[in-house]
Design a protein around this motif. Structure first.
Motif, PDB file in Angstrom:
ATOM      1  N   UNK A 311      87.159  32.467 -17.873  1.00  0.00           N
ATOM      2  CA  UNK A 311      86.129  31.657 -18.544  1.00  0.00           C
ATOM      3  C   UNK A 311      86.780  30.542 -19.355  1.00  0.00           C
ATOM      4  N   UNK A 312      87.859  30.873 -20.084  1.00  0.00           N
ATOM      5  CA  UNK A 312      88.542  29.885 -20.915  1.00  0.00           C
ATOM      6  C   UNK A 312      89.163  28.780 -20.054  1.00  0.00           C
ATOM      7  N   UNK A 313      89.632  29.122 -18.872  1.00  0.00           N
ATOM      8  CA  UNK A 313      90.205  28.117 -17.975  1.00  0.00           C
ATOM      9  C   UNK A 313      89.134  27.128 -17.515  1.00  0.00           C
ATOM     10  N   UNK A 314      87.960  27.651 -17.170  1.00  0.00           N
ATOM     11  CA  UNK A 314      86.862  26.753 -16.785  1.00  0.00           C
ATOM     12  C   UNK A 314      86.473  25.857 -17.954  1.00  0.00           C
ATOM     13  N   UNK A 315      86.406  26.428 -19.152  1.00  0.00           N
ATOM     14  CA  UNK A 315      86.083  25.637 -20.334  1.00  0.00           C
ATOM     15  C   UNK A 315      87.121  24.568 -20.604  1.00  0.00           C
ATOM     16  N   UNK A 316      88.387  24.897 -20.394  1.00  0.00           N
ATOM     17  CA  UNK A 316      89.453  23.909 -20.575  1.00  0.00           C
ATOM     18  C   UNK A 316      89.307  22.759 -19.585  1.00  0.00           C
ATOM     19  N   UNK A 317      88.881  23.088 -18.371  1.00  0.00           N
ATOM     20  CA  UNK A 317      88.655  22.039 -17.381  1.00  0.00           C
ATOM     21  C   UNK A 317      87.547  21.088 -17.801  1.00  0.00           C
ATOM     22  N   UNK A 318      86.465  21.635 -18.366  1.00  0.00           N
ATOM     23  CA  UNK A 318      85.366  20.787 -18.842  1.00  0.00           C
ATOM     24  C   UNK A 318      85.860  19.845 -19.934  1.00  0.00           C
ATOM     25  N   UNK A 319      86.641  20.380 -20.872  1.00  0.00           N
ATOM     26  CA  UNK A 319      87.172  19.550 -21.962  1.00  0.00           C
ATOM     27  C   UNK A 319      88.094  18.461 -21.416  1.00  0.00           C
ATOM     28  N   UNK A 320      88.962  18.831 -20.472  1.00  0.00           N
ATOM     29  CA  UNK A 320      89.908  17.853 -19.911  1.00  0.00           C
ATOM     30  C   UNK A 320      89.197  16.752 -19.149  1.00  0.00           C
ATOM     31  N   UNK A 321      88.081  17.062 -18.498  1.00  0.00           N
ATOM     32  CA  UNK A 321      87.323  16.033 -17.791  1.00  0.00           C
ATOM     33  C   UNK A 321      86.739  15.005 -18.748  1.00  0.00           C
ATOM     34  N   UNK A 322      86.621  15.371 -20.019  1.00  0.00           N
ATOM     35  CA  UNK A 322      86.050  14.458 -21.006  1.00  0.00           C
ATOM     36  C   UNK A 322      87.099  13.803 -21.894  1.00  0.00           C
ATOM     37  N   UNK A 323      88.185  14.494 -22.150  1.00  0.00           N
ATOM     38  CA  UNK A 323      89.170  13.969 -23.106  1.00  0.00           C
ATOM     39  C   UNK A 323      90.467  13.525 -22.453  1.00  0.00           C
ATOM     40  N   UNK A 324      90.680  13.878 -21.196  1.00  0.00           N
ATOM     41  CA  UNK A 324      91.920  13.521 -20.514  1.00  0.00           C
ATOM     42  C   UNK A 324      92.800  14.736 -20.314  1.00  0.00           C
ATOM     43  N   UNK A 325      93.346  14.906 -19.100  1.00  0.00           N
ATOM     44  CA  UNK A 325      94.091  16.134 -18.778  1.00  0.00           C
ATOM     45  C   UNK A 325      95.431  16.239 -19.486  1.00  0.00           C
ATOM     46  N   UNK A 326      96.155  15.149 -19.629  1.00  0.00           N
ATOM     47  CA  UNK A 326      97.495  15.243 -20.206  1.00  0.00           C
ATOM     48  C   UNK A 326      97.429  15.646 -21.673  1.00  0.00           C
ATOM     49  N   UNK A 327      96.472  15.100 -22.410  1.00  0.00           N
ATOM     50  CA  UNK A 327      96.320  15.489 -23.809  1.00  0.00           C
ATOM     51  C   UNK A 327      95.931  16.955 -23.938  1.00  0.00           C
ATOM     52  N   UNK A 328      95.036  17.415 -23.060  1.00  0.00           N
ATOM     53  CA  UNK A 328      94.617  18.818 -23.114  1.00  0.00           C
ATOM     54  C   UNK A 328      95.774  19.744 -22.752  1.00  0.00           C
ATOM     55  N   UNK A 329      96.550  19.366 -21.745  1.00  0.00           N
ATOM     56  CA  UNK A 329      97.727  20.158 -21.365  1.00  0.00           C
ATOM     57  C   UNK A 329      98.715  20.204 -22.518  1.00  0.00           C
ATOM     58  N   UNK A 330      98.969  19.041 -23.118  1.00  0.00           N
ATOM     59  CA  UNK A 330      99.929  18.958 -24.226  1.00  0.00           C
ATOM     60  C   UNK A 330      99.472  19.810 -25.409  1.00  0.00           C
ATOM     61  N   UNK A 331      98.178  19.813 -25.686  1.00  0.00           N
ATOM     62  CA  UNK A 331      97.646  20.641 -26.777  1.00  0.00           C
ATOM     63  C   UNK A 331      97.866  22.124 -26.486  1.00  0.00           C
TER      64      UNK A 331
END
Length: 449
Positions: A311-331
């Motif tokens: 569930x958390x992985x799907x949620x992370x994908x939603x956030x990355x689609x809005x904020x950018x994947x590299x920033x989400x990965x780095x966080x």
């Protein structure tokens, strides 16, 4: 609601050329069939990989000759290790096929090999019947699976990258990689049923073959699902009819231009894979070594956190689609670097139950794990995407992920168990730094943006 109207045939038609038929719009694809095709492959891949490791102590006595039970088990685990060794080679061989023949063709081929090898392992005669041929054939079949699995994940990454809607690309990435987590859960469920129904003696006496038969059936199911999926349009558009010499020269140019990103993928994979194996594979053993749980309790405590991880992985994908994947990965890797040691210290002191510590570790891990596939694949041109992503990815996984439980046990045996989470922190710091090496290609079409 619209109503139909009859148009009179005697109406005056304006003079001039008759308009041609209205152009038909291409249907908007949502990529769901392609997402399902990629996700079921992850389930099969992780199930096949895990079922061998879990059942190795049970089939070792039948498949390996000799009188020493320890040597037999070690031989069985050798078959597990060779799979990691050949995966980078498989990522190149299968990746070249996927980069030249198509994503769908590569994914179909990998499932044929994986499921076929599983069925053959299930039917393989034991050492009492064919002697030394039994372990040799077993290891050969694991080599086939390792080669196939080496290309499976990078091919899925490229396929999802090229077929997912742009606004949902990283949600699809999280869902597709969640199939690997679900495959682990399904594997432990099957083994639990086998042990409950047959008992340990029954499983060792041949019941283990059922586990590999289930793995083969899952592969056939995945093959059936993938038949209904379409080829990546982006891959189809990128194909160019050129002579072999020109094609080789162009690929060399693209590989040379991608060297920096390949290095970044290798280092970023290092951080993710160490934390992944710490959290999903070694944490129950770590808790048992500290006397916090028994082996059965530690394994059982993984179920709810693993489901929540999906569930958390799907949620992370939603956030990355809005904020950018590299920033989400780095966080995410930054959280792993900061939080891993405190979580493990609190667990060791008894302040956190094991399942809570596991869940917190998974929350930190969710974004890097969910985003890595599509984030990495986007960094490379379509013509070399699977190989360019797959080689550093499988090398990082094999060198650091596959060996991490061994390193952790060696540290524990020397009384240095407190250093285990620090190893994961060091890997996360390296991954965090590697995110600043990433260079987005100038040609946005090459990245699929």
């Amino acid at each position: 609601m619209a109503t139909s109207r009859t148009v009179s045939t005697d109406r005056t038609v304006p003079s001039g050329p008759a308009p041609g038929p209205a152009p038909q719009q291409e249907p908007v694809r949502n990529g769901r069939r392609e997402l399902l095709a990629g996700t079921v492959g992850g389930v099969v891949e992780s199930f096949d990989w895990t079922i061998y490791a879990v059942l190795a102590p049970y089939f070792a006595a039948q498949m390996f000759p000799g009188d020493d039970p320890v040597t037999k088990v070690l031989g069985a685990y050798l078959g597990f290790a060779v799979g990691f060794v050949v995966r980078p080679f498989g990522s190149y061989v299968m990746g070249r096929i996927s980069d030249s023949r198509g994503r769908r063709f590569g994914l179909m081929l990998s499932m044929v090999l994986i499921s076929g090898a599983s069925f053959l392992i299930a039917a393989l005669p034991g050492a009492e019947s064919i002697g030394i041929l039994a372990p040799l054939l077993l290891i050969l079949l694991r080599l086939v699976q390792g080669l196939s699995m080496g290309g499976e994940n990078p091919s899925v990454a490229a396929y999802i990258t090229e077929t997912a809607p742009k606004r949902l690309r990283f949600l699809y990435s999280g869902i597709s990689y969640g199939g690997i987590i679900f495959g682990n859960i399904l594997c432990f469920g099957v083994v639990t049923v086998l042990l409950t129904v047959l008992g340990e003696e029954g499983v060792a006496d041949g019941g283990w073959r059922i586990g590999f038969a289930v793995a083969g059936l899952l592969g056939l199911l995945s093959l059936w699902v993938r038949r209904a999926a379409d080829e990546s349009e982006e891959f189809t558009r990128s194909r160019q009819e050129t002579d072999p010499a020109t094609d080789r020269a162009e690929r060399r140019r693209l590989y040379k231009g991608s060297a920096r990103n390949m290095t970044a993928v290798f280092l970023m994979t290092l951080g993710v894979t160490v934390s992944y194996y710490l959290g999903t594979t070694y944490l129950p053993q770590y808790a048992e070594n500290l006397g916090l749980t028994s082996g059965a309790e530690g394994t059982g405590a993984m179920l709810v956190p693993l489901l929540l991880l999906i569930v958390a992985m799907a949620g992370s994908g939603v956030i990355a689609d809005r904020t950018g994947p590299l920033n989400a990965f780095r966080t995410g890797v930054g959280m792993l670097a900061v939080c891993t040691v405190p979580v493990f210290l609190l667990m060791a002191s008894g302040a956190l139950p094991v399942w809570v510590a596991t869940l917190l570790q998974f929350i930190c891990l969710a974004a890097p794990l969910a985003l890595a596939n599509v984030l990495f694949a986007r960094l490379f041109p379509v013509r070399i995407r699977v190989v360019a992503m797959g080689l550093p990815f499988t090398l990082g996984t094999g060198l650091f992920g596959g060996t991490f439980p061994l390193l952790a046990e060696a540290l524990t045996a020397r009384g240095l168990i407190d250093l285990v989470p620090w190893c994961a922190v060091a890997a996360a710091v390296i991954a965090f730094g590697a995110t600043f090496l990433v260079r987005e290609p100038a040609d946005e079409g090459a990245v699929g943006d």
